[in-house]
Design an enzyme around this catalytic site. Structure first.
Site, PDB file in Angstrom:
ATOM      1  N   ASP A  26      -4.853   2.609  -2.378  1.00 11.62           N
ATOM      2  CA  ASP A  26      -3.702   1.960  -1.748  1.00 11.62           C
ATOM      3  C   ASP A  26      -2.387   2.477  -2.317  1.00 11.62           C
ATOM      4  OD1 ASP A  26      -4.162   0.800  -4.189  1.00 11.62           O
ATOM      5  OD2 ASP A  26      -3.722  -1.239  -3.544  1.00 11.62           O
TER       6      ASP A  26
ATOM      7  N   HIS B 291       0.833  -1.199   0.000  1.00 10.82           N
ATOM      8  CA  HIS B 291       0.000   0.000   0.000  1.00 10.82           C
ATOM      9  C   HIS B 291       0.870   1.252   0.000  1.00 10.82           C
ATOM     10  CE1 HIS B 291      -3.882  -2.102   1.644  1.00 10.82           C
ATOM     11  NE2 HIS B 291      -3.425  -2.622   0.526  1.00 10.82           N
TER      12      HIS B 291
END
Length: 406
Positions: free
Chosen positions: A301, A126
């Protein structure tokens, strides 16, 4: 520095450093794989389905899973026990027993405290929310970290990321269709329209895997579908794949501004491999959209590609800005946790089996270009140039580190 010829391209043996010892270590018979619960991350998926753990156990490995880890994906502790897993009561026990930890989300600070030296970690990173302290802690622990975002086959495809992106693209349009309803604060229009009423306009930013699957689903709903990208070959490919049922245009600021202004739905799918997503839609563009329009930013993300986006949670998945409904979950595949878990398991399990067969993580990294490309920390070193540039940190070439035995 990274060697471009080895990163994501077909590698021939003569290109590898000659210092590599010829002998391989004995096969590791009992790789201990730990699977913690992702519930504290507002994540419903789990890294491995029971069927995947059964395959790993059948190949001589051990799997330790935290109790309740599969509950949100409708996998019971009993199903994991039947598959041969050891079901334990806490994350402490998972991290305490595992050689390799398989996760969906990157480790939280409290999980980093549970990790042991020289463990192997396979998870998403992420990039949009990644902190340098996480990388520094992993390096202090001499952890070998392998990120979903970096694992690439020899032809450059990202198998784990692709699985999740196919789900994300499809789910984005389903989600947008619901949010357009009057009861959800939307414009009160149907994506596909009806006889005598034109369909909604769906604008997709990015012609990659997410964009393709979002376009497939939008076309299936009957929506007028437009895909924007700065990559002309990618636009040609998506037109060919979808049999010209989609309108494409170059994603320059002029086209983006015009398309966004007239869109009922904007799907954010613009991303750069291993880097933060580019911001394609400015706040000014969002303000020009009609009230009740919908934005679904699928690359949260990686930081998001729409300026007004910020990460939301399953309990509060939407917010409204300039009259436009925003849906910005970083883990949209979690909404279909069972499908998402099966997809992740299908992509991840072959890599786990290969690590076990190789005898050690070093041998696995050496022999498998996908795993080697996926590594971002190795022992005490950062091995990804993109992360080094992002945080102003030094990095080392992983091939040379493995060959030298550092």
């Amino acid at each position: 520095m990274e060697i471009p010829a080895i990163q994501g391209l077909q590698v021939e043996t003569p290109l590898l450093p000659l210092e590599k010892p010829a002998a391989l270590s004995e096969r590791q018979q009992h790789l201990r794989i730990g699977v913690p619960s992702e519930a504290p991350n507002d994540e419903r998926r789990v890294a491995l389905a029971p069927s995947a753990t059964a395959l790993l156990v059948a190949n001589g490995h051990e799997v330790v899973i935290e109790s309740g880890a599969g509950a949100e994906a409708q996998f019971s502790d009993h199903a994991y026990a039947e598959a041969g897993c050891a079901v334990v009561g806490s994350a402490d026990e998972v991290y305490g027993q595992a050689d390799l930890v398989a996760k969906v989300f990157p480790p939280r600070p409290d999980e980093l405290d549970l990790m042991r030296e020289r463990q192997v970690l396979i998870s998403a990173l992420h990039l949009g929310g990644l902190q340098p302290d996480t990388l520094k802690r992993l390096m202090e622990l001499r952890v070998t970290g392998i990120g979903f975002e970096f694992i690439a086959d020899a032809d450059g495809t990202l198998p784990i990321v692709r699985m999740m992106h196919e789900i994300s693209g499809s789910m984005a349009v389903q989600t947008a269709a619901r949010l357009l309803e009057s009861s959800e604060g939307g414009r009160g229009v149907m994506l596909g329209g009806i006889s005598g009423v034109p369909p909604a306009t769906v604008v997709i930013l990015g012609a990659g895997v997410i964009g393709e699957w979002a376009a497939r689903t939008a076309i299936g709903f009957g929506a007028h579908t437009i895909v924007l990208d700065t990559d002309l070959p990618a636009l040609r490919q998506i037109e060919h794949t979808l049999d010209r049922r989609v309108t494409t245009a170059m994603g320059n600021p002029t086209y983006v501004k015009s398309a966004v202004k007239n869109a009922d739905v904007v799907i954010g799918a613009a991303m750069s491999m291993g880097q933060r997503s580019p911001v394609v839609v400015t706040e000014e563009m969002v303000a020009s959209m009609r009230s009740g329009s919908v934005i679904v930013d699928l690359v949260m993300d990686q930081g998001g590609c729409i300026e007004t986006s910020y990460p939301t949670t399953p309990d509060q998945p939407t917010f409204t800005c300039h009259g436009v409904v925003h849906h910005c979950l970083p883990n949209l595949p979690s909404s279909v946790a069972r499908t998402g878990t099966y997809a992740l398991s299908n992509a991840l399990t072959p890599y786990l089996l290969e690590i076990g067969e190789a005898g050690s993580i070093n041998d696995a990294l050496w022999s498998n270009v996908s795993l080697r490309t996926g590594a971002y920390v190795y022992r005490r070193h950062l091995t990804k140039k993109s992360l080094a540039a992002m945080f102003g940190m030094p990095h080392r070439d992983i091939e040379l580190l493995i060959a030298s035995g550092i």
